[in-house]
Design an enzyme around this catalytic site. Structure first.
Site, PDB file in Angstrom:
ATOM      1  N   ASN A 167      51.379  59.945   7.106  1.00  0.00           N
ATOM      2  CA  ASN A 167      50.199  60.054   7.975  1.00  0.00           C
ATOM      3  C   ASN A 167      48.942  59.715   7.188  1.00  0.00           C
ATOM      4  OD1 ASN A 167      49.091  62.573   6.742  1.00  0.00           O
ATOM      5  ND2 ASN A 167      51.072  63.363   7.424  1.00  0.00           N
ATOM      6  N   LYS A 183      68.129  49.349   0.714  1.00  0.00           N
ATOM      7  CA  LYS A 183      67.118  48.902   1.673  1.00  0.00           C
ATOM      8  C   LYS A 183      67.799  48.476   2.974  1.00  0.00           C
ATOM      9  CE  LYS A 183      63.720  45.359   2.451  1.00  0.00           C
ATOM     10  NZ  LYS A 183      63.356  43.994   2.153  1.00  0.00           N
ATOM     11  N   ASP A 236      58.756  74.749   7.863  1.00  0.00           N
ATOM     12  CA  ASP A 236      57.315  74.983   7.907  1.00  0.00           C
ATOM     13  C   ASP A 236      56.922  75.704   6.617  1.00  0.00           C
ATOM     14  OD1 ASP A 236      54.709  76.109   8.429  1.00  0.00           O
ATOM     15  OD2 ASP A 236      55.048  75.516  10.516  1.00  0.00           O
ATOM     16  N   ILE A 237      56.197  74.986   5.759  1.00  0.00           N
ATOM     17  CA  ILE A 237      55.921  75.527   4.410  1.00  0.00           C
ATOM     18  C   ILE A 237      55.075  76.794   4.488  1.00  0.00           C
ATOM     19  CG2 ILE A 237      54.843  75.021   2.176  1.00  0.00           C
ATOM     20  CD1 ILE A 237      55.487  72.022   2.787  1.00  0.00           C
ATOM     21  N   PHE A 276      45.472  75.360   8.096  1.00  0.00           N
ATOM     22  CA  PHE A 276      44.537  74.519   8.833  1.00  0.00           C
ATOM     23  C   PHE A 276      45.149  74.190  10.190  1.00  0.00           C
ATOM     24  CE2 PHE A 276      42.445  74.064   4.874  1.00  0.00           C
ATOM     25  CZ  PHE A 276      41.176  73.578   5.147  1.00  0.00           C
TER      26      PHE A 276
HETATM   27  N1  CTP Z   1      52.242  73.145   7.780  1.00  0.00           N
HETATM   28  C1  CTP Z   1      53.186  73.434   6.824  1.00  0.00           C
HETATM   29  N2  CTP Z   1      54.444  72.910   6.926  1.00  0.00           N
HETATM   30  C2  CTP Z   1      54.774  72.139   7.967  1.00  0.00           C
HETATM   31  C3  CTP Z   1      53.816  71.835   8.969  1.00  0.00           C
HETATM   32  C4  CTP Z   1      52.549  72.358   8.838  1.00  0.00           C
HETATM   33  O1  CTP Z   1      52.885  74.148   5.855  1.00  0.00           O
HETATM   34  N3  CTP Z   1      55.988  71.647   8.032  1.00  0.00           N
HETATM   35  C5  CTP Z   1      50.904  73.754   7.667  1.00  0.00           C
HETATM   36  C6  CTP Z   1      49.777  72.793   7.440  1.00  0.00           C
HETATM   37  O2  CTP Z   1      49.541  72.598   6.046  1.00  0.00           O
HETATM   38  C7  CTP Z   1      48.622  73.513   8.106  1.00  0.00           C
HETATM   39  C8  CTP Z   1      49.266  74.269   9.236  1.00  0.00           C
HETATM   40  O3  CTP Z   1      50.635  74.372   8.893  1.00  0.00           O
HETATM   41  O4  CTP Z   1      48.022  74.461   7.272  1.00  0.00           O
HETATM   42  C9  CTP Z   1      49.155  73.637  10.584  1.00  0.00           C
HETATM   43  O5  CTP Z   1      49.631  72.328  10.544  1.00  0.00           O
HETATM   44  P1  CTP Z   1      49.782  71.483  11.872  1.00  0.00           P
HETATM   45  O6  CTP Z   1      50.388  70.167  11.551  1.00  0.00           O
HETATM   46  O7  CTP Z   1      48.516  71.537  12.626  1.00  0.00           O
HETATM   47  O8  CTP Z   1      50.810  72.448  12.645  1.00  0.00           O
HETATM   48  P2  CTP Z   1      52.203  72.201  13.236  1.00  0.00           P
HETATM   49  O9  CTP Z   1      52.943  73.478  13.094  1.00  0.00           O
HETATM   50  O10 CTP Z   1      52.835  70.993  12.660  1.00  0.00           O
HETATM   51  O11 CTP Z   1      51.863  72.016  14.765  1.00  0.00           O
HETATM   52  P3  CTP Z   1      51.556  70.690  15.627  1.00  0.00           P
HETATM   53  O12 CTP Z   1      51.728  69.501  14.715  1.00  0.00           O
HETATM   54  O13 CTP Z   1      52.536  70.771  16.727  1.00  0.00           O
HETATM   55  O14 CTP Z   1      50.140  70.896  16.106  1.00  0.00           O
END
Ligand code: CTP
Length: 401
Positions: A210, A289, A307-308, A324
């Site tokens: 991204n 590849k 989700d970290i 965030f």
């Molecule tokens: N985050 C994380 N690990 C992930 C996804 C997100 O640690 N796999 C953390 C990001 O660093 C941020 C927060 O979660 O602090 C929110 O990230 P965001 O991408 O907005 O949330 P998502 O859970 O991915 O929700 P969505 O994309 O559906 O809005």
């Protein structure tokens, strides 16, 4: 003088004999690690040459409000936002009167008006001018607006008089500037910050990623280190240098980032998830590849990444956990829901649909949400914002752990 390392100091010089001392101040600021940009009024340039200040600061000197060449380099609004602190030394009686009146009739007064950075003045003038009733009223008006005055000192003056009105010596000004930066706010705290994008490999040469630039996470790491914290920055691939006094761990994928987070989060006081972690990764990563086939389409099956931040927030000895929420619509509601779902202590919501803030830009505008408060911070540079965020985070931390 660690607290001046990487600080962006805008030094304004107005037309007084003490202007020559500002050359020494510039040299000392640079030696202390600060980045210095000098703005001179036309009268200041009668006392000391811009070339001297350019050589000492290592940056072009800004002289006029509407200078096409200077504007093409760093425009005046950009300069106003760049500054972490503005010091005007020497500040003449006339300059102080114009700032007190809110005028913006030259480059330096315009910058003072346009900047959110703390403004400090080092007055220098004849003792009778300093004692003048109107000057004293101006001093009161400036101080009432939170503008700090360093000095003036008392002593022999260039005009032969003796009294109050001498500019402070460069050593004293350097110390006064350093004192503006609160170095102790996070003393003894350990902070882990994730930043930047992750890359999810498809094959050895392709990946899903991204547009995250990492700027917000890096600015937070710098601000936390400046506030005295021990900082570990877990960074996806970005084009940024590691801030001074920050331990950086470079990672590629969300899985690498999770491993590094779990490895470092133990015993940390604060965990900030500023990374734009890929939510999904390809189920299979080809070792070779992938070659273009005859088919008009291809499918890559994606599976969910862990989700970290939610993983860290679920640890038994969890740190103060801050995430965030970068949203494009219904920002606050999504952020509130995300904070609860991920069990975060604080979430920092920003609207990435607004041009000029969020992804890949230098500025941001956010709302901090905790279980008890919602605080909106005005749009400013990511560096300034990072400092403000640290100030809001610090009171939430226990004094000992
Ligand atoms: N985050 C994380 N690990 C992930 C996804 C997100 O640690 N796999 C953390 C990001 O660093 C941020 C927060 O979660 O602090 C929110 O990230 P965001 O991408 O907005 O949330 P998502 O859970 O991915 O929700 P969505 O994309 O559906 O809005």
């Amino acid at each position: 003088m660690l607290r001046l390392t990487n600080r962006q100091i805008l030094l304004g010089i107005t037309g007084g004999i003490a202007a020559y001392k500002s050359a020494e101040l510039t040299r000392m600021l640079k030696k202390a690690g600060a980045d210095v940009r000098v703005v001179m009024t036309p009268a200041a340039a009668e006392f000391i040459t811009p070339l001297t200040l350019q050589a000492l600061s290592g940056n072009p000197v800004h002289l006029q409000l509407l200078d096409p060449e200077a504007e093409a380099g760093m425009g005046h609004i950009e300069l106003a936002r760049w500054a972490d602190l503005i010091l005007v030394a020497p500040a003449t009686a006339d300059f102080m009167a114009r700032v007190a009146a809110g005028m913006g009739n030259d480059l330096l007064t315009t910058l003072c008006l346009a900047s959110d950075a703390p403004l400090c003045l080092a007055p220098a003038m004849n003792q009778a001018m300093w004692r003048d009733q109107q000057t004293q009223l101006n001093v009161q008006a400036l101080q009432a607006r939170g503008i700090q005055l360093f000095g003036p000192a008392s002593g022999e003056q260039a005009c032969g008089d003796t009294g109050i009105g001498r500019m402070l010596e460069p050593e004293a000004l350097l110390q006064a500037i350093a004192n503006q930066f609160d170095y102790d706010l996070l003393n003894g705290k350990r902070i882990v910050i994730t930043a930047g994008p992750t890359r999810e490999a498809i094959d050895p040469v392709r990946f899903i990623s991204n547009h995250s630039s990492g700027k917000m996470g890096y600015a937070l790491a710098e601000a936390a280190a400046d506030a005295g914290a021990e900082v570990i920055l877990i960074s996806g691939p970005v084009n940024l240098h590691a801030p001074a006094h920050v331990k950086r761990i470079m990672v590629e994928s969300a899985q690498d980032m999770l491993d590094a987070a779990l490895h470092t989060a133990d015993n940390c006081d604060v965990f900030i998830g500023a990374a734009a972690v890929a939510d999904y990764r390809p189920e299979f990563v080809s070792t070779n590849k992938l070659k273009k086939g005859k088919e008009e389409s291809m499918e890559i099956r994606l599976i969910k990444n862990a989700d970290i931040i939610a993983t860290i927030a679920a640890l038994p000895n969890k740190p103060f956990t801050i995430g965030f929420a970068a949203e494009t619509n219904d920002v606050l509601n999504y952020a509130r829901e995300k904070r609860l779902r991920k069990q975060l202590d604080m979430i920092i919501a920003n609207d990435v649909s607004i041009a000029g803030i969020g992804f890949n830009s230098d500025e941001n505008q956010v709302t901090l949400i905790t279980s008890t408060d919602e605080i909106s911070l005005p749009q400013t540079s990511k560096r300034q914002l990072a400092r403000q965020l640290i100030e809001h985070i610090a009171p939430h931390l226990p004094t000992t752990r």
